[in-house]
Write a protein that holds these residues in place. Sequence first.
Motif, short mmCIF file in Angstrom:
data_model
loop_
_atom_site.label_atom_id
_atom_site.label_comp_id
_atom_site.label_asym_id
_atom_site.label_seq_id
_atom_site.Cartn_x
_atom_site.Cartn_y
_atom_site.Cartn_z
N PRO A 117 -6.55 45.44 22.58
CA PRO A 117 -7.34 46.06 23.66
C PRO A 117 -7.61 45.14 24.84
O PRO A 117 -7.86 45.63 25.94
N ASP A 118 -7.56 43.82 24.63
CA ASP A 118 -7.72 42.90 25.76
C ASP A 118 -6.39 42.64 26.46
O ASP A 118 -6.27 41.71 27.26
N LEU A 256 -18.99 43.86 25.74
CA LEU A 256 -18.01 43.69 26.80
C LEU A 256 -16.76 42.99 26.28
O LEU A 256 -16.86 41.99 25.55
N VAL A 257 -15.59 43.50 26.64
CA VAL A 257 -14.32 42.92 26.24
C VAL A 257 -13.78 42.09 27.40
O VAL A 257 -13.52 42.62 28.49
N PRO A 349 -21.08 43.61 33.80
CA PRO A 349 -20.39 44.62 32.99
C PRO A 349 -19.18 45.23 33.69
O PRO A 349 -18.15 45.48 33.06
N GLN A 350 -19.27 45.44 34.97
CA GLN A 350 -18.16 46.06 35.70
C GLN A 350 -16.98 45.12 35.86
O GLN A 350 -15.88 45.53 36.23
N LEU A 356 -17.70 48.58 26.27
CA LEU A 356 -17.64 49.45 25.09
C LEU A 356 -18.65 50.58 25.14
O LEU A 356 -18.50 51.59 24.44
N ARG A 357 -19.67 50.45 25.95
CA ARG A 357 -20.66 51.52 26.08
C ARG A 357 -20.08 52.72 26.81
O ARG A 357 -20.63 53.82 26.69
N ALA A 358 -19.01 52.50 27.56
CA ALA A 358 -18.39 53.58 28.32
C ALA A 358 -16.98 53.90 27.83
O ALA A 358 -16.50 55.02 28.03
N ALA A 359 -16.32 52.92 27.19
CA ALA A 359 -14.94 53.13 26.74
C ALA A 359 -14.91 53.69 25.33
O ALA A 359 -15.75 53.37 24.49
#
Length: 363
Positions: A117-118, A256-257, A349-350, A356-359
């Motif tokens: 994923p990264d 966060l990734v 975060p952006q 991960l809170r949005a993905a």
Amino acid sequence: MLQTLIDAVRQQYAPDKRTVLFQVEALGHVLSGETNLPEAKAALLERLQAANIPFQDSIHVLPAPDLEGRHRALVTISVANLRTQPKHAAELATQATLGTPIQVWKKDGTWYLVQTPDEYIAWVDAGGITLLDSAGFKNWQQSPKLLYTDPYGFAYAAADGNGATVSDLVYGDVLVLEGEQAGFYKVVFPDGRTGYIPSGSGVLYEDWVARRQPTEENLVQTSRRLMGLPYLWGGTSFKGVDCSGFTKTVYFMNGLVLPRDASQQIHLGEVVDTAGGWQQLRPGDLLFFGVPAAEGKPERVVHVGMWLGEGMTFIHASGRVRISSMNPEAENYDAYERGRFLRAKRIRPQDALLDLRAASLYE
């Protein structure tokens, strides 16, 4: 001219071979090799046609057809080791924890070229993953998940903490939650095995991700949970970390990734002014170290740590995860790292590859 156009397309579409495949070369007028970017191949052929250069197209676009539609995979062991070549003796490139969804590009014997994923591309042996087609992957995504929260532990064959084990586990492992029994969660591994995890060692993934707050306080607290972990080149887990694996793990534990390597992480976020000292730094800021650009040579970023603040301290993986200071009067002053400090970045975060809170990474 042919090679010049190939190089130009590579520079535009695949400047970082760690995250994009564009292994194309010209043998006479025959274009051979492979890429995982159809648009890169299309751009190359279009430029060749526009320049009236004759060519024979033998470029393969991945995923490879012999995967038979199984282009997704899940990690099935606590920590899978991903290597630079398809053999166990090859350099460790990175790691992926149990339940991590990965893209599969091709195979070589019992090894698979995958992308995490990264966006990091490396090889994993068949014993560490289970291959899925789109339907199987969708089914797994839609199942309720449990995230393991102890630094290290086990899944047991029965609801008995003194019994036989099914697998070891580390923080961040994700399994399907099937139910609860006598103080244990019953879980299902991506390859179908079942096991039991003490109820105090796991949390519903949706609850875990909803509580992630990458604040200064949380980043510092998380980083201290990794104190003393051994340095492991290529490590990104509680079994061992390298410098960027450490910062990556700290931020992952807060939702966060980040990219895999320090030389990639340095391109995130905003620069913090350190020209006049360390006063502008905040806990959680990343400090980058290496060799500055000089005499036509590019900058080399070789190390990263995280600022803690008090006592001008930062935490990093060097031999083991430890705390060092930028204060020459401090007992833990690190003159070596101070001497090769490049700059500091603040990650919001952006700025992360994934929040991960949005993905929907595991859902």
